[in-house]
Design a protein around this motif. Structure first.
Motif, mmCIF file in Angstrom:
data_model
loop_
_atom_site.group_PDB
_atom_site.id
_atom_site.type_symbol
_atom_site.label_atom_id
_atom_site.label_comp_id
_atom_site.label_asym_id
_atom_site.label_seq_id
_atom_site.Cartn_x
_atom_site.Cartn_y
_atom_site.Cartn_z
ATOM 1 N N MET A 1 0.827 -1.208 0.000
ATOM 2 C CA MET A 1 0.000 0.000 0.000
ATOM 3 C C MET A 1 0.864 1.262 0.000
ATOM 4 O O MET A 1 0.542 2.260 -0.640
ATOM 5 C CB MET A 1 -0.919 -0.010 1.218
ATOM 6 N N ARG A 2 1.981 1.230 0.760
ATOM 7 C CA ARG A 2 2.853 2.400 0.787
ATOM 8 C C ARG A 2 3.403 2.708 -0.591
ATOM 9 O O ARG A 2 3.510 3.873 -0.984
ATOM 10 C CB ARG A 2 3.991 2.172 1.777
ATOM 11 N N GLY A 3 3.775 1.647 -1.325
ATOM 12 C CA GLY A 3 4.294 1.869 -2.666
ATOM 13 C C GLY A 3 3.247 2.481 -3.586
ATOM 14 O O GLY A 3 3.561 3.351 -4.406
ATOM 15 N N VAL A 4 1.995 2.064 -3.436
ATOM 16 C CA VAL A 4 0.920 2.615 -4.259
ATOM 17 C C VAL A 4 0.717 4.090 -3.943
ATOM 18 O O VAL A 4 0.556 4.926 -4.842
ATOM 19 C CB VAL A 4 -0.383 1.823 -4.025
ATOM 20 N N ILE A 5 0.727 4.420 -2.650
ATOM 21 C CA ILE A 5 0.532 5.816 -2.244
ATOM 22 C C ILE A 5 1.665 6.686 -2.761
ATOM 23 O O ILE A 5 1.442 7.805 -3.247
ATOM 24 C CB ILE A 5 0.409 5.902 -0.715
ATOM 25 N N ARG A 6 2.890 6.191 -2.662
ATOM 26 C CA ARG A 6 4.026 6.964 -3.176
ATOM 27 C C ARG A 6 3.918 7.167 -4.676
ATOM 28 O O ARG A 6 4.239 8.234 -5.200
ATOM 29 C CB ARG A 6 5.329 6.241 -2.832
ATOM 30 N N ALA A 7 3.477 6.139 -5.391
ATOM 31 C CA ALA A 7 3.352 6.268 -6.841
ATOM 32 C C ALA A 7 2.236 7.237 -7.223
ATOM 33 O O ALA A 7 2.316 7.908 -8.255
ATOM 34 C CB ALA A 7 3.078 4.893 -7.453
ATOM 35 N N LEU A 8 1.199 7.329 -6.379
ATOM 36 C CA LEU A 8 0.071 8.198 -6.690
ATOM 37 C C LEU A 8 0.280 9.631 -6.229
ATOM 38 O O LEU A 8 -0.407 10.539 -6.703
ATOM 39 C CB LEU A 8 -1.207 7.657 -6.041
ATOM 40 N N ALA A 9 1.187 9.847 -5.290
ATOM 41 C CA ALA A 9 1.303 11.160 -4.655
ATOM 42 C C ALA A 9 1.565 12.272 -5.667
ATOM 43 O O ALA A 9 0.882 13.308 -5.663
ATOM 44 C CB ALA A 9 2.406 11.126 -3.595
ATOM 45 N N VAL A 10 2.529 12.083 -6.531
ATOM 46 C CA VAL A 10 2.880 13.136 -7.490
ATOM 47 C C VAL A 10 1.764 13.373 -8.506
ATOM 48 O O VAL A 10 1.370 14.527 -8.746
ATOM 49 C CB VAL A 10 4.212 12.805 -8.192
ATOM 50 N N PRO A 11 1.195 12.334 -9.138
ATOM 51 C CA PRO A 11 0.077 12.593 -10.068
ATOM 52 C C PRO A 11 -1.120 13.258 -9.398
ATOM 53 O O PRO A 11 -1.738 14.159 -9.983
ATOM 54 C CB PRO A 11 -0.282 11.192 -10.589
ATOM 55 N N VAL A 12 -1.462 12.835 -8.181
ATOM 56 C CA VAL A 12 -2.589 13.451 -7.490
ATOM 57 C C VAL A 12 -2.274 14.898 -7.145
ATOM 58 O O VAL A 12 -3.122 15.787 -7.268
ATOM 59 C CB VAL A 12 -2.943 12.640 -6.225
ATOM 60 N N TRP A 13 -1.048 15.157 -6.716
ATOM 61 C CA TRP A 13 -0.629 16.529 -6.398
ATOM 62 C C TRP A 13 -0.810 17.436 -7.606
ATOM 63 O O TRP A 13 -1.265 18.575 -7.484
ATOM 64 C CB TRP A 13 0.826 16.522 -5.935
ATOM 65 N N ARG A 14 -0.484 16.940 -8.785
ATOM 66 C CA ARG A 14 -0.585 17.755 -9.994
ATOM 67 C C ARG A 14 -2.024 18.018 -10.400
ATOM 68 O O ARG A 14 -2.307 19.039 -11.047
ATOM 69 C CB ARG A 14 0.161 17.061 -11.141
ATOM 70 N N THR A 15 -2.926 17.126 -10.039
ATOM 71 C CA THR A 15 -4.320 17.298 -10.446
ATOM 72 C C THR A 15 -5.145 18.078 -9.428
ATOM 73 O O THR A 15 -6.331 18.332 -9.678
ATOM 74 C CB THR A 15 -4.984 15.924 -10.664
ATOM 75 N N LEU A 16 -4.573 18.470 -8.308
ATOM 76 C CA LEU A 16 -5.326 19.236 -7.319
ATOM 77 C C LEU A 16 -5.670 20.618 -7.872
ATOM 78 O O LEU A 16 -4.885 21.209 -8.626
ATOM 79 C CB LEU A 16 -4.507 19.383 -6.027
ATOM 80 N N PRO A 17 -6.819 21.171 -7.508
ATOM 81 C CA PRO A 17 -7.230 22.491 -8.036
ATOM 82 C C PRO A 17 -6.506 23.627 -7.325
ATOM 83 O O PRO A 17 -7.081 24.364 -6.528
ATOM 84 C CB PRO A 17 -8.740 22.502 -7.748
ATOM 85 N N TRP A 18 -5.230 23.780 -7.641
ATOM 86 C CA TRP A 18 -4.400 24.734 -6.901
ATOM 87 C C TRP A 18 -4.834 26.178 -7.109
ATOM 88 O O TRP A 18 -4.691 27.003 -6.211
ATOM 89 C CB TRP A 18 -2.931 24.557 -7.296
ATOM 90 N N ARG A 19 -5.347 26.511 -8.277
ATOM 91 C CA ARG A 19 -5.785 27.894 -8.505
ATOM 92 C C ARG A 19 -6.943 28.251 -7.588
ATOM 93 O O ARG A 19 -6.958 29.320 -6.960
ATOM 94 C CB ARG A 19 -6.194 28.080 -9.963
ATOM 95 N N THR A 20 -7.914 27.355 -7.489
ATOM 96 C CA THR A 20 -9.060 27.610 -6.618
ATOM 97 C C THR A 20 -8.637 27.644 -5.154
ATOM 98 O O THR A 20 -9.048 28.531 -4.394
ATOM 99 C CB THR A 20 -10.124 26.521 -6.821
ATOM 100 N N LEU A 21 -7.808 26.689 -4.762
ATOM 101 C CA LEU A 21 -7.341 26.660 -3.377
ATOM 102 C C LEU A 21 -6.499 27.888 -3.052
ATOM 103 O O LEU A 21 -6.605 28.461 -1.957
ATOM 104 C CB LEU A 21 -6.536 25.383 -3.133
#
Length: 220
Positions: free
Chosen positions: A1-21
């Motif tokens: 599970m840790r490996g999955v979270i690490r692999a997802l962290a960067v793609p999810v970070w990039r898709t966050l709505p940073w302009r709105t936030l």
């Protein structure tokens, strides 16, 4: 599970709505910051109103946290919605905590209401925003659940003082005898919203029905 979270962290970070936030964060800092920049010392009730307004702005920003234009393409991936959604919240939560600390520090200490109780109000607003966004995601295929969630949160904030009974206060001034009772209610609201949000993390058993367009008949 840790490996999955690490692999997802960067793609999810990039898709966050940073302009709105980022816009919500800037507006939220300006609300208590402008009086301080002008040198004014607002009264205690004004300070509490400013902090509540900043907490509402934070909640409105977090209502857009689950916006994901690529949602139709991520639905069939092996990683479930619970992991992806929890990761979004986990990435933003430390930044939100630092932001809220800055908001509290912008308020003069002599006029600052009890920080723990006001933080409880802010936490309940954020949990309610996430619950509303989660409900929208669960019951629709809209990749942008932020708009209806933010609209519902704003409506709740505006109409709750008018619709709630007198024996169930929420928005009371500091020093009011009902202050502790009101924040017991805030704690219940936080728990209820958090529970609803957790329940929305599970994948629905059935997808919303889609009407298929008729296939064109072959000529000849």
């Amino acid at each position: 599970m840790r490996g999955v979270i690490r692999a997802l962290a960067v793609p999810v970070w990039r898709t966050l709505p940073w302009r709105t936030l980022g816009a919500a964060g800037a507006v939220g800092l300006l609300i208590p910051g402008l009086p301080r920049l002008s040198g004014a010392e607002p009264a205690g009730w004004v300070t509490l109103l400013l902090l509540r307004a900043a907490a509402l702005v934070l909640g409105l920003g977090l209502a857009f946290l689950l916006d994901d234009p690529a949602r139709p393409g991520t639905t069939p991936v092996p990683t479930g919605r619970a992991v992806r959604t929890a990761l979004r919240v986990a990435l933003v939560a430390p930044l939100a905590a630092v932001w809220w600390t800055a908001v509290l520090l912008l308020v003069p200490g002599a006029h600052r209401p009890p920080t723990g109780d006001v933080t409880l109000e802010a936490g309940a607003a954020c949990a309610l925003a996430l619950a509303l966004a989660g409900l929208t995601v669960r019951h629709s295929e809209d990749p942008h659940p932020g708009r209806p969630a933010a609209t519902a949160l704003l409506a709740a904030a505006l109409f709750a003082p008018l619709l709630l009974p007198d024996d169930w206060p929420l928005f009371v001034p500091a020093g009011d005898p009902r202050w502790e009772t009101a924040h017991d209610h805030w704690a219940w609201l936080l728990a209820a919203a958090g529970t609803i949000w957790l329940l929305t993390l599970h994948e629905p058993l059935r997808r919303p029905f889609r009407r298929r367009s008729p296939r064109p008949r072959r000529s000849g």
